[in-house]
Scaffold this active site. Structure first.
Site, PDB file in Angstrom:
ATOM      1  N   CYS A  91     122.553  -8.923   3.207  1.00  0.00           N
ATOM      2  CA  CYS A  91     121.745  -8.101   4.243  1.00  0.00           C
ATOM      3  C   CYS A  91     121.972  -9.240   5.555  1.00  0.00           C
ATOM      4  CB  CYS A  91     120.431  -7.885   3.701  1.00  0.00           C
ATOM      5  SG  CYS A  91     119.334  -7.481   5.252  1.00  0.00           S
ATOM      6  N   GLU A  92     122.195  -8.504   6.594  1.00  0.00           N
ATOM      7  CA  GLU A  92     122.373  -9.314   7.569  1.00  0.00           C
ATOM      8  C   GLU A  92     121.119  -9.881   8.329  1.00  0.00           C
ATOM      9  OE1 GLU A  92     123.089  -6.060  11.316  1.00  0.00           O
ATOM     10  OE2 GLU A  92     124.546  -6.466  10.139  1.00  0.00           O
ATOM     11  N   HIS A  93     120.136  -9.167   7.882  1.00  0.00           N
ATOM     12  CA  HIS A  93     118.765  -9.495   8.513  1.00  0.00           C
ATOM     13  C   HIS A  93     118.084 -10.867   8.015  1.00  0.00           C
ATOM     14  CE1 HIS A  93     118.143  -4.815   9.210  1.00  0.00           C
ATOM     15  NE2 HIS A  93     118.920  -5.405  10.317  1.00  0.00           N
ATOM     16  N   HIS A  94     118.364 -11.104   6.783  1.00  0.00           N
ATOM     17  CA  HIS A  94     117.713 -12.358   6.315  1.00  0.00           C
ATOM     18  C   HIS A  94     118.854 -13.000   5.464  1.00  0.00           C
ATOM     19  CE1 HIS A  94     114.253  -9.658   6.693  1.00  0.00           C
ATOM     20  NE2 HIS A  94     113.574 -11.015   7.072  1.00  0.00           N
ATOM     21  N   GLN A 118     122.987  -1.725   4.379  1.00  0.00           N
ATOM     22  CA  GLN A 118     123.467  -0.645   3.406  1.00  0.00           C
ATOM     23  C   GLN A 118     123.671   0.827   4.010  1.00  0.00           C
ATOM     24  OE1 GLN A 118     120.849  -0.187  -0.166  1.00  0.00           O
ATOM     25  NE2 GLN A 118     121.641   1.906  -0.344  1.00  0.00           N
ATOM     26  N   HIS A 141     117.485  -4.690  -2.977  1.00  0.00           N
ATOM     27  CA  HIS A 141     117.454  -5.839  -1.801  1.00  0.00           C
ATOM     28  C   HIS A 141     116.594  -6.986  -2.049  1.00  0.00           C
ATOM     29  CE1 HIS A 141     119.990  -3.130   1.161  1.00  0.00           C
ATOM     30  NE2 HIS A 141     119.365  -2.499   0.059  1.00  0.00           N
ATOM     31  N   CYS A 193     115.727  -9.028   0.399  1.00  0.00           N
ATOM     32  CA  CYS A 193     114.742  -8.954   1.494  1.00  0.00           C
ATOM     33  C   CYS A 193     113.545  -7.874   1.338  1.00  0.00           C
ATOM     34  CB  CYS A 193     114.982  -8.556   2.641  1.00  0.00           C
ATOM     35  SG  CYS A 193     116.095  -6.916   2.933  1.00  0.00           S
TER      36      CYS A 193
END
Length: 200
Positions: A81-84, A122, A150, A152
């Site tokens: 995941c690019e966020h975390h 996703q 996920h 996250c």
């Protein structure tokens, strides 16, 4: 394929990260960690800069000799995941209604793997798979269902360890409600009962 990951820079960044959390990167326990992380990231992000279309170049013409639908279920999926920068993993289900060309079935997991091996979300990944098949095969329609857990969601914040995210992306004939419902029934399971997604 060209190597896109700079292992030395990753190792240096991990050493700084370990210092930032109060650990000693030179300790016996952590001395090799920066290089292990660099090797892992090289694998996780090997799809950065790679073109998924390379897996579709060997398509073959079929004309009227093909059936109505090609489906490959339960393709293993792993991404970050690019966020975390935490992993998400699950399954991809791909269906397409051929136009004039088809591709070997092993090409579909390769497309998924290439697009997943980069910082992702996703929802975007599903649409990228649709777009690749549209461009590479010019099918009458494509449907992609992704089911993933996920990190996250499971390991931080709300800590929902059993939660599964289902996304759907579709195009052409398989974006039509009746055809889409038929394919979802063939996929079955959670993806067939609960979905959210983007059509075009």
């Amino acid at each position: 394929m060209a190597e896109t990951v700079d292992r030395e820079r990753i190792a240096a960044a991990v050493r700084e990260l370990l210092r930032a959390i109060g650990s000693d990167p030179d300790s016996a326990e952590l001395a090799s960690t920066p290089f292990r992380v660099a090797d892992a990231y090289s694998e996780f992000f090997s799809g950065v800069g790679q073109d998924p279309m390379q897996h579709l170049v060997d398509s073959v013409p079929v004309g009227d000799e093909t059936g109505e639908l090609v489906m490959l279920r339960d393709i293993e999926l792993r991404s970050v995941c690019e966020h975390h920068l935490l992993p998400f993993r699950g399954r991809a289900h791909i269906a397409y209604r051929p136009g004039d060309r088809i591709v070997g079935l092993s090409a579909l997991p390769k497309v998924v793997e290439t697009l997943a091996a980069r910082p992702q979300v996703q929802e975007r990944l599903g649409q990228q798979i649709v777009d690749a098949l549209e461009s590479g095969l010019a099918p009458e329609g494509v449907l992609v269902v992704l089911e993933a857990s996920h990190g996250c969601v499971a390991d931080r914040g709300v800590r929902q360890t059993e939660a599964v995210t289902v996304t759907v992306a579709s195009s052409g004939a398989l974006a039509q409600p009746a055809a889409r419902s038929e394919v979802m029934a063939l996929i079955g399971g959670a993806a067939g009962r609960h979905s959210s997604g983007a059509n075009r």
